[in-house]
Design a protein around this motif. Structure first.
Motif, PDB file in Angstrom:
ATOM      1  N   GLU A   1       0.826  -1.205   0.000  1.00 39.79           N
ATOM      2  CA  GLU A   1       0.000   0.000   0.000  1.00 39.79           C
ATOM      3  C   GLU A   1       0.863   1.259   0.000  1.00 39.79           C
ATOM      4  N   LYS A   2       1.941   1.258   0.782  1.00 41.57           N
ATOM      5  CA  LYS A   2       2.849   2.411   0.823  1.00 41.57           C
ATOM      6  C   LYS A   2       3.496   2.626  -0.537  1.00 41.57           C
ATOM      7  N   LYS A   3       3.931   1.539  -1.178  1.00 42.99           N
ATOM      8  CA  LYS A   3       4.553   1.650  -2.504  1.00 42.99           C
ATOM      9  C   LYS A   3       3.563   2.202  -3.515  1.00 42.99           C
ATOM     10  N   SER A   4       2.321   1.700  -3.478  1.00 41.50           N
ATOM     11  CA  SER A   4       1.294   2.166  -4.417  1.00 41.50           C
ATOM     12  C   SER A   4       0.981   3.631  -4.192  1.00 41.50           C
ATOM     13  N   SER A   5       0.847   4.023  -2.935  1.00 44.04           N
ATOM     14  CA  SER A   5       0.503   5.409  -2.639  1.00 44.04           C
ATOM     15  C   SER A   5       1.652   6.333  -2.998  1.00 44.04           C
ATOM     16  N   ALA A   6       2.884   5.897  -2.789  1.00 45.82           N
ATOM     17  CA  ALA A   6       4.045   6.714  -3.162  1.00 45.82           C
ATOM     18  C   ALA A   6       4.138   6.862  -4.676  1.00 45.82           C
ATOM     19  N   ALA A   7       3.837   5.804  -5.396  1.00 44.15           N
ATOM     20  CA  ALA A   7       3.902   5.844  -6.851  1.00 44.15           C
ATOM     21  C   ALA A   7       2.834   6.756  -7.422  1.00 44.15           C
TER      22      ALA A   7
END
Length: 123
Positions: free
Chosen positions: A110-116
């Motif tokens: 989720e963190k990776k998706s939100s950062a992207a």
């Protein structure tokens, strides 16, 4: 459709004898030998039991899906074999730990998706 070859390969990967597998599946050794030698075909229930035993799909046994490697199958079989030896309390603990690890993986995703998505520029 060469179920016999698939079963034989899985037995080699997992280092299980024909006699031990037949016993675990609750079938006669001669019946299992018939499957391996392609002299007979397992019925649906036995096919499902063999698939469950080796943690593969029925498609894999039937030769339709060969995406999994021998190493993956061996690792999963070893995990399952070790799990089966645990006490009920140990099994509960392992399941709790696995759920925790999966929740941590989900949070990282989720963190990776939100950062992207937050790094994307609107034009």
């Amino acid at each position: 459709m060469n179920i016999g070859k698939q079963i034989e390969t899985l037995m080699e990967i997992t280092n299980i004898s024909q006699k031990a597998l037949a016993k675990d599946l609750n079938i006669a050794s001669s019946t299992l030998n018939g499957y391996i030698k392609d002299r007979r075909q397992p019925n649906f229930e036995i096919l499902v039991e063999i698939a469950k035993y080796f943690s593969v799909s029925c498609d894999y046994l039937l030769g339709f899906n060969k995406q999994r490697s021998d190493t993956q199958i061996n690792n999963e079989f070893q995990l399952l074999s070790q799990y089966r030896l645990l006490s009920p309390e140990q099994k509960d603990l392992i399941l709790h730990q696995l759920k925790y690890m999966n929740s941590q993986n989900s949070k990282k995703q989720e963190k990776k998706s939100s950062a992207a998505t937050s790094g994307a520029k609107v034009i």
